[in-house]
Design an enzyme around this catalytic site. Structure first.
Site, short mmCIF file in Angstrom:
data_model
loop_
_atom_site.label_atom_id
_atom_site.label_comp_id
_atom_site.label_asym_id
_atom_site.label_seq_id
_atom_site.Cartn_x
_atom_site.Cartn_y
_atom_site.Cartn_z
N LYS A 84 35.96 32.26 41.17
CA LYS A 84 36.63 32.76 42.37
C LYS A 84 35.67 33.14 43.50
CE LYS A 84 40.96 32.62 40.92
NZ LYS A 84 41.99 31.77 41.58
N GLU A 106 45.71 38.42 47.28
CA GLU A 106 46.58 38.56 46.12
C GLU A 106 45.73 38.30 44.88
OE1 GLU A 106 45.64 34.58 45.69
OE2 GLU A 106 46.18 35.57 47.57
N SER A 373 35.88 28.35 33.52
CA SER A 373 36.07 28.92 34.85
C SER A 373 35.84 30.42 34.92
CB SER A 373 37.48 28.60 35.37
OG SER A 373 38.46 29.07 34.46
#
Length: 396
Positions: A84, A106, A373
């Site tokens: 991210k 969010e 990830s």
């Protein structure tokens, strides 16, 4: 291809009040993002703050068991624990160049919220994160991290109290604060230009993987596997391989518990076209067009829609999209921990599970890369509960 669309999917279906900030972001993408000054500063942040490039790790024990070469792209080793931060550093820096002083975001699993809070703290910006109340409960460690980093975390009690509802509230907040605030959208979904913007910041994953496989293995991988919720880690991994027909691309959706009548998070495999959060894409919805609740043991995959570029790649057939149930993801989580000493996020465990369970589909010695990830520290409470353990020591 029409601007903002991937084939028939995409677009910008938003209230008129949201058009000015979206157009402002699009203009910044064209005028600021390509400049040498911006790119130099971003690359410095990615290298010396976030920790890029991330390693490509060969898994010797699992490879021997499976009869293929299993490799992991280690986005879990980035600062804040997941892919991210590639996107949040890029968007936060772009927002600062645009003159914004605050970020709104969010989050589902909390990793995007943490990464946004990290970027805001690094660049001296205020940060507000909307998070579904159910996810606040099941991802408490990440809530604490966000608050320690200076972010305001607002639980969302409406709807299913998960990611879909957090996005709704963040969009409403952006309308009211657009003069000073940038919406740091967390996945490759939403209205144009967010699917393209997020992919631009995440495609570093696939670019590095190409170079590392050529250096380490002497060739491109035979297959690349990534989990798909909204789809940012997967599109970041897949995009640099789209023009390589010899590389199979496999996106793994969450099938939920798999019990009769259960909900899932697999709109590409089980959904129909529809509009959600400003984009025409594949959705889980009923015959009346109402959004169905989504479900996954993984909070980051618990979303009833998907990025429009994935919907396009699904329809075109370039990417194969499959499903993995909760229990198989949990089994993969345990297996990687014990075989290779790596603790994966439950999101990534879905991709890993498919590779472990379908190794026989590949010729012996095939080189298969799984995008890891994120790391699994945040999920230990969920794993302990799911496995019926009373204490972490019983699991370990």
């Amino acid at each position: 291809m029409k601007k903002g669309y991937f084939g028939e999917f995409g677009g910008c279906f938003v209230p008129e009040l949201l058009m000015p900030p979206l157009l402002e972001v699009e203009e910044a993408m064209q005028s600021i993002l390509p400049t040498e000054r911006f790119q130099t500063e971003l690359q410095d942040l990615l290298r010396n703050f976030a920790g890029r490039p991330t390693p490509l790790t060969f898994c010797p024990r699992l490879s021997e068991e499976l009869g293929i070469e299993l490799w992991l792209k280690r986005e879990d080793l980035l600062h804040s624990g997941a892919h991210k931060i590639n996107n949040t550093l890029g968007q936060a820096l772009l927002a600062r160049y645009m003159g914004k002083t605050a970020l709104v975001a969010e989050t589902g699993a909390g990793q995007h919220g943490v990464a946004t809070a990290v970027a805001a703290a690094r660049l001296g910006m205020r940060c507000t994160v909307y998070m579904g109340a159910e996810d606040v409960e099941r991802q408490a460690p990440n809530v604490m991290r966000m608050r320690l980093l200076g972010a305001t975390v607002i639980p969302v009690e409406s709807g299913t109290r998960t990611l879909k509802d957090a996005i709704n509230e963040a969009l409403r907040a952006w309308i009211a604060q657009q003069q000073t605030t940038h919406y740091c959208f967390g996945t490759a979904a939403g209205p144009h230009p967010f699917p393209t913007l997020v992919r631009m910041f995440q495609q570093v994953i696939g670019q590095e993987t190409r170079e590392q496989m050529r250096e380490r293995a002497g060739k491109l991988p035979d297959a690349v596997v990534a989990c798909v919720g909204g789809g940012s880690n997967a599109i970041g991994m897949f995009h640099p391989f789209l023009d390589e027909p010899g590389v199979k691309l496999i996106g793994v959706e969450a099938a939920g518990s798999g019990e009769p009548g259960c909900f899932n998070s697999a709109p590409l495999s089980l959904g129909v076209p529809g509009v959600l959060h400003g984009s025409l894409t594949m959705l889980l919805q009923n015959g009346d067009g109402q959004i169905e609740p989504s479900q996954s043991i993984s909070a980051g995959l618990d979303y009833p829609g998907v990025g429009p570029e994935h919907a396009y790649l699904h329809k075109s057939g370039r990417v194969r999209y499959v499903m993995v149930r909760d229990q198989r993801a949990l089994a993969a989580f345990e297996r990687l921990c014990r075989a290779e000493g790596i603790l994966p996020a439950l999101e990534s465990s879905h991709a890993l599970a498919w590779a472990l369970d379908h190794a026989e589909e590949f010729a012996p010695g095939s080189k298969v890369v799984v995008n890891l990830s994120g790391r699994g520290d945040k999920d230990l409470g969920i794993v302990r509960k799911a496995l019926g353990l009373q204490a972490v020591g019983e699991f370990c």
